[in-house]
Design an enzyme around this catalytic site. Sequence first.
Site, mmCIF file in Angstrom:
data_model
loop_
_atom_site.group_PDB
_atom_site.id
_atom_site.type_symbol
_atom_site.label_atom_id
_atom_site.label_comp_id
_atom_site.label_asym_id
_atom_site.label_seq_id
_atom_site.Cartn_x
_atom_site.Cartn_y
_atom_site.Cartn_z
ATOM 1 N N ARG A 41 3.756 15.520 4.603
ATOM 2 C CA ARG A 41 3.614 16.803 5.550
ATOM 3 C C ARG A 41 3.040 18.001 4.530
ATOM 4 O O ARG A 41 3.256 19.029 4.640
ATOM 5 C CB ARG A 41 4.897 17.486 5.821
ATOM 6 C CG ARG A 41 5.747 16.409 6.880
ATOM 7 C CD ARG A 41 6.722 17.192 7.608
ATOM 8 N NE ARG A 41 7.695 16.228 8.201
ATOM 9 C CZ ARG A 41 7.440 15.424 9.258
ATOM 10 N NH1 ARG A 41 6.372 15.079 9.669
ATOM 11 N NH2 ARG A 41 8.744 14.600 9.847
ATOM 12 N N LYS A 65 9.083 26.742 4.232
ATOM 13 C CA LYS A 65 9.516 25.674 4.381
ATOM 14 C C LYS A 65 8.724 24.911 3.286
ATOM 15 O O LYS A 65 7.531 24.607 3.402
ATOM 16 C CB LYS A 65 9.501 25.052 5.582
ATOM 17 C CG LYS A 65 10.143 23.557 5.791
ATOM 18 C CD LYS A 65 9.965 23.217 7.188
ATOM 19 C CE LYS A 65 10.426 21.808 7.633
ATOM 20 N NZ LYS A 65 10.340 21.528 8.792
ATOM 21 N N CYS A 116 4.305 17.539 12.632
ATOM 22 C CA CYS A 116 4.906 18.561 13.069
ATOM 23 C C CYS A 116 3.926 19.350 14.163
ATOM 24 O O CYS A 116 4.197 20.266 14.823
ATOM 25 C CB CYS A 116 5.624 19.552 12.256
ATOM 26 S SG CYS A 116 6.670 18.734 11.129
ATOM 27 N N LYS A 154 13.826 27.134 2.596
ATOM 28 C CA LYS A 154 14.294 25.576 2.755
ATOM 29 C C LYS A 154 13.405 24.875 2.130
ATOM 30 O O LYS A 154 12.308 25.008 2.009
ATOM 31 C CB LYS A 154 14.055 25.306 4.287
ATOM 32 C CG LYS A 154 14.465 23.970 4.673
ATOM 33 C CD LYS A 154 13.982 23.630 6.249
ATOM 34 C CE LYS A 154 14.174 22.333 6.337
ATOM 35 N NZ LYS A 154 13.703 21.614 7.628
HETATM 36 C C1 PBG Z 1 11.466 19.322 11.613
HETATM 37 C C2 PBG Z 1 12.630 19.596 10.595
HETATM 38 C C3 PBG Z 1 12.814 19.237 9.346
HETATM 39 C C4 PBG Z 1 13.959 19.478 9.061
HETATM 40 C C5 PBG Z 1 14.322 20.645 9.921
HETATM 41 N N1 PBG Z 1 13.352 20.605 10.942
HETATM 42 C C6 PBG Z 1 12.209 17.686 8.896
HETATM 43 C C7 PBG Z 1 11.072 17.844 8.144
HETATM 44 O O1 PBG Z 1 10.391 18.956 8.006
HETATM 45 O O2 PBG Z 1 10.442 16.538 7.933
HETATM 46 C C8 PBG Z 1 14.740 18.960 7.722
HETATM 47 C C9 PBG Z 1 16.180 19.463 7.609
HETATM 48 C C10 PBG Z 1 17.081 18.565 6.823
HETATM 49 O O3 PBG Z 1 16.678 18.081 5.931
HETATM 50 O O4 PBG Z 1 18.448 18.865 6.835
HETATM 51 N N2 PBG Z 1 10.370 19.635 11.073
#
Ligand code: PBG
Length: 307
Positions: free
Chosen positions: A199, A177, A110, A230
């Site tokens: 990550r 997140k 990311c 999230k």
């Molecule tokens: C980008 C991102 C992700 C999601 C939203 N933006 C994936 C990740 O962090 O790998 C996940 C959304 C979902 O699982 O519906 N970084």
Amino acid sequence: MKKLKIKLNKLVYPLFVKDGKGLREEVKNMPGIFRFSLDTLIPEIRQITDLGLKSVLLFGVAKKKDKHGFSAYQKDNIVNQAIIEIKRVFKDIRIITDVCLCAYTLHGHCGIIKRGSKVIDNKETLKVLAKIALEHARCGADYVAPSAMARHQVSAIRTLLNKYGFYNTKIMGYSAKYFSNFYRPFREAANSYPAFGDRSAYQLDYSSSKQAIMRIKSDVKEGADIVMVKPALSYLDVIKEAKAKITIPLAAYNVSGEYSMVKYGVKLGLWQEKDIVNEIITSIMRAGADIVITYHAKDIARWQKKM
Ligand code: PBG
């Protein structure tokens, strides 16, 4: 039992856009979710708005990838073209854009990786995230939503947006997140698997809510207009704790893996889709989410229309 009707203006529907023509590619393991090209996206959005939904969250499937995510901040990339086209055709839709690098970098992380290492360079990442957000704002995004979990991503974006006069472009921070298994199906959808490692260096440890609350408070201070937790379902306690500590709106992201579990359960005959989706979304709102980002949004709107 009291049946609360979910308010459609509190839902955000995620959409995947990709270069091409006539595309409507179903995402593996996400039945009912598709990748659209510009020409198929417009009729899709017409359906969405006709159903009474008000907000979409755009994700790009990148055509070109490199080490630095160059294509993420080019005006002609698919996300920017989609924003322009949607805004040209529809007056009343709120566009939120995901601001991240994982779909645009060859390494699939990311952020920008420090030369000769496997570590993210936060400072360089902030510069690029701000450029991506600025381009989205220029094309007409209402909200930009940084999801890279780079420290101070909200203030870096706010500063650059203000410098160019985009005071009215708002920021929804993916503030808390978590490092989660539930994103798996999404990575297939956006083609954003990390090429090495995982990550866990930048997403939060799910054994605690402390960091999450700290990140949320710091995003509020940095000028976020909405903050987010999230995933949603395994994190209802975090939603509740966050809600008690802030006054700005709180969003929760009912992510891809949560959606897939419901859908596969329906296929196996474990439950009635409408009933279980109502329970899940109502629970997320009960915990304290003002806004729920969910792949179920279109179905919910459809069910309400038929009622
Ligand atoms: C980008 C991102 C992700 C999601 C939203 N933006 C994936 C990740 O962090 O790998 C996940 C959304 C979902 O699982 O519906 N970084």
